[in-house]
Scaffold this motif. Structure first.
Motif, mmCIF file in Angstrom:
data_model
loop_
_atom_site.group_PDB
_atom_site.id
_atom_site.type_symbol
_atom_site.label_atom_id
_atom_site.label_comp_id
_atom_site.label_asym_id
_atom_site.label_seq_id
_atom_site.Cartn_x
_atom_site.Cartn_y
_atom_site.Cartn_z
ATOM 1 N N UNK A 78 0.835 -1.213 0.000
ATOM 2 C CA UNK A 78 0.000 0.000 0.000
ATOM 3 C C UNK A 78 0.859 1.248 0.000
ATOM 4 N N UNK A 79 1.975 1.221 0.721
ATOM 5 C CA UNK A 79 2.879 2.381 0.742
ATOM 6 C C UNK A 79 3.490 2.602 -0.639
ATOM 7 N N UNK A 80 3.859 1.516 -1.311
ATOM 8 C CA UNK A 80 4.436 1.621 -2.664
ATOM 9 C C UNK A 80 3.417 2.229 -3.626
ATOM 10 N N UNK A 81 2.168 1.736 -3.556
ATOM 11 C CA UNK A 81 1.119 2.265 -4.437
ATOM 12 C C UNK A 81 0.880 3.742 -4.143
ATOM 13 N N UNK A 82 0.842 4.097 -2.865
ATOM 14 C CA UNK A 82 0.634 5.497 -2.485
ATOM 15 C C UNK A 82 1.778 6.367 -3.010
ATOM 16 N N UNK A 83 3.009 5.872 -2.947
ATOM 17 C CA UNK A 83 4.170 6.633 -3.370
ATOM 18 C C UNK A 83 4.152 6.867 -4.886
ATOM 19 N N UNK A 84 3.702 5.856 -5.660
ATOM 20 C CA UNK A 84 3.691 5.965 -7.117
ATOM 21 C C UNK A 84 2.404 6.581 -7.649
ATOM 22 N N UNK A 85 1.511 7.040 -6.757
ATOM 23 C CA UNK A 85 0.243 7.606 -7.233
ATOM 24 C C UNK A 85 0.460 8.869 -8.068
ATOM 25 N N UNK A 86 1.573 9.561 -7.839
ATOM 26 C CA UNK A 86 1.837 10.792 -8.588
ATOM 27 C C UNK A 86 2.126 10.524 -10.057
ATOM 28 N N UNK A 87 2.411 9.265 -10.394
ATOM 29 C CA UNK A 87 2.657 8.909 -11.791
ATOM 30 C C UNK A 87 1.386 9.063 -12.608
ATOM 31 N N UNK A 88 0.230 8.939 -11.922
ATOM 32 C CA UNK A 88 -1.070 9.061 -12.600
ATOM 33 C C UNK A 88 -1.775 10.301 -12.052
ATOM 34 N N UNK A 113 -4.569 7.751 -3.882
ATOM 35 C CA UNK A 113 -4.104 8.078 -2.536
ATOM 36 C C UNK A 113 -5.174 7.772 -1.490
ATOM 37 N N UNK A 114 -6.419 8.095 -1.801
ATOM 38 C CA UNK A 114 -7.506 7.784 -0.862
ATOM 39 C C UNK A 114 -7.647 6.282 -0.650
ATOM 40 N N UNK A 115 -7.623 5.532 -1.762
ATOM 41 C CA UNK A 115 -7.754 4.082 -1.653
ATOM 42 C C UNK A 115 -6.594 3.467 -0.874
ATOM 43 N N UNK A 116 -5.360 3.909 -1.166
ATOM 44 C CA UNK A 116 -4.190 3.358 -0.488
ATOM 45 C C UNK A 116 -4.195 3.715 0.997
ATOM 46 N N UNK A 117 -4.510 4.963 1.310
ATOM 47 C CA UNK A 117 -4.526 5.388 2.714
ATOM 48 C C UNK A 117 -5.642 4.686 3.490
ATOM 49 N N UNK A 118 -6.786 4.492 2.823
ATOM 50 C CA UNK A 118 -7.872 3.744 3.482
ATOM 51 C C UNK A 118 -7.449 2.316 3.776
ATOM 52 N N UNK A 119 -6.794 1.702 2.808
ATOM 53 C CA UNK A 119 -6.302 0.338 3.013
ATOM 54 C C UNK A 119 -5.294 0.285 4.159
#
Length: 428
Positions: free
Chosen positions: A79-89, A97-103
């Motif tokens: 989840x941290x990796x996905x949150x970190x790479x969210x800026x790519x999209x 970011x909302x989905x990753x932080x909720x998870x």
């Protein structure tokens, strides 16, 4: 991502197609990186931790490992990796970011839940846990954590501050009080039960209103579980132990003695003064020989000193068969291996009634286990009932059908004899 698109365009790929391919490759890369990170965390990091935990002298970390606290914590890494790479999209960054932080929040709640369970199990390894269980408090903390976690999740999805939602809880307090009524009552009861040391895990309690008669096996926020002697389980609301009365046998179990309080009924018509023949016979009884000799000398000295006319036994002092029988029982109890000699011991007469004269044995066994207690009590009264005729005493028993049949078969029987039979039956 721009670098990938530029490289694809150099190979003659259309700009739109290059963008789709770049996004697809980025997604595959993020998924692959997340899977790799999760694999490394579980197969390497946790394996190293497991090896270290299993080879040290501590026990509490083994319980944390059994509750899979570290395994659940490992889910945070992807989840941290996905949150970190969210800026790519950038178009979807906010949603990702909302989905990753909720998870991450949900995983954090699962970790806290497992950690609290581990804390309860660690605490139960200590003897004090039987005196002051904390499971009820753990459940209260869980409720608080999950309520706060739920508010944070909702606030995160709404994009609002959690304090805005918390300010609205005041309006819902009445609803919450209704929903969590049993939990709140259980919390108050649990605090009182623990602080006043009213009940512990392992206590034998009786609560007839709820059909409970057995050992307490669990004390939680809302309920107390009792395993009855027939191996059934009775569940009692915690607050019922405060609002209603119950009997706790812990005092008996800790004292080392279990009470025997039972009476035998003597036919009053069989109570007489002791004759010389009876006294000589009593002197041959091991537990009475010294008492009879000492008492004869004492009574003789008293009667001589007071010039008592012994032509009539009513005058002066005399031994009775019921008195000697009572002393025999006392001495028998003092020499019985199953009787606790450090606790109260009485052999007393109660008020005579329609069933004769009650002789109550009040004493304590030296073993509190139910089976042993019943065995000692049965052996004791087996002996007392068997020796009563040796003192010329008859034990009271209502006449049975065989008594009436034997009376009818005897010629010349009259109503007086029937009345005598109705009063007592001689036990031989």
């Amino acid at each position: 991502m721009k670098t990938v698109i530029e490289q694809l365009m150099k190979f003659g790929v259309n700009t739109d197609i290059a963008s789709y391919i770049a996004h697809f490759m980025t997604i595959i890369f993020i998924i692959g990186l997340s899977i790799l990170a999760n694999f490394i965390t579980k197969k390497v990091v946790i394996k190293i931790l497991t090896h270290y935990i299993n080879n040290n002298s501590f026990k509490w970390d083994n319980i944390i490992l059994e509750k899979k606290v570290f395994h659940k914590l490992s889910h945070v890494v992807p989840a941290i990796i996905i949150y970190y790479f969210s800026s790519v999209f950038p178009d979807y960054q906010h949603i990702i970011e909302k989905g990753a932080s909720t998870y991450i929040i949900i995983v954090g709640l699962m970790v806290v839940d497992s950690l609290l369970n581990a804390m309860n199990d660690i605490y139960r390894t200590y003897e004090i846990s039987k005196v002051k269980p904390i499971r009820g408090y753990i459940q209260v903390v869980k409720i608080f954590v999950f309520v706060i976690g739920g508010i944070v999740v909702i606030a995160n999805l709404m994009g609002e501050s959690p304090f805005i939602l918390l300010s609205g809880i005041g309006a819902l307090s009445a609803v919450l009080m209704l929903v969590f009524k049993d939990s709140l009552l259980g919390l108050v009861a649990g605090v009182q039960l623990t602080s006043n040391d009213m009940v512990r895990v392992g206590d034998w309690i009786e609560m007839p209103k709820y059909g409970a008669d057995g050992d307490v096996i669990d004390i939680s926020l809302n309920t107390v579980k009792v395993q009855n002697w027939d191996m059934t389980i009775t569940t009692i609301p915690s607050y019922a132990l405060i609002s209603d009365s119950f009997k706790n046998w812990r005092g008996m179990q800790n004292s080392g003695g279990r009470r025997i309080k039972r009476s035998i009924y003597i036919d009053t018509s069989s109570i007489v003064f002791c004759t010389e023949e009876m006294l000589e016979s009593f002197k041959t009884i091991h537990y009475l020989s010294d008492y009879i000799i000492e008492k004869e000398d004492e009574i003789k000295a008293y009667n001589l000193e007071n010039n008592i006319d012994k032509s009539n036994k009513v005058n002066g002092r005399e031994l009775t068969n019921i008195g000697v029988f009572r002393i025999y029982i006392q001495n028998y109890l003092k020499n019985h291996p199953g009787i606790n000699q450090n606790m109260l011991m009485l052999v007393r007469q109660l008020a005579p009634g329609e069933n004769g004269l009650p002789i109550e044995i009040y004493t304590f066994t030296n073993d509190v286990r139910w089976g042993v207690y019943e065995s000692i009590q049965a052996d004791l009264f087996d002996h007392i009932l068997a020796v009563a005729p040796a003192f010329g005493l008859r034990l009271f028993q209502n006449p049975t059908g065989s008594d009436f049949r034997s009376f009818q078969n005897q010629p010349g029987s009259d109503m007086r004899e029937l009345g005598d039979r109705s009063r007592s039956r001689k036990i031989r």
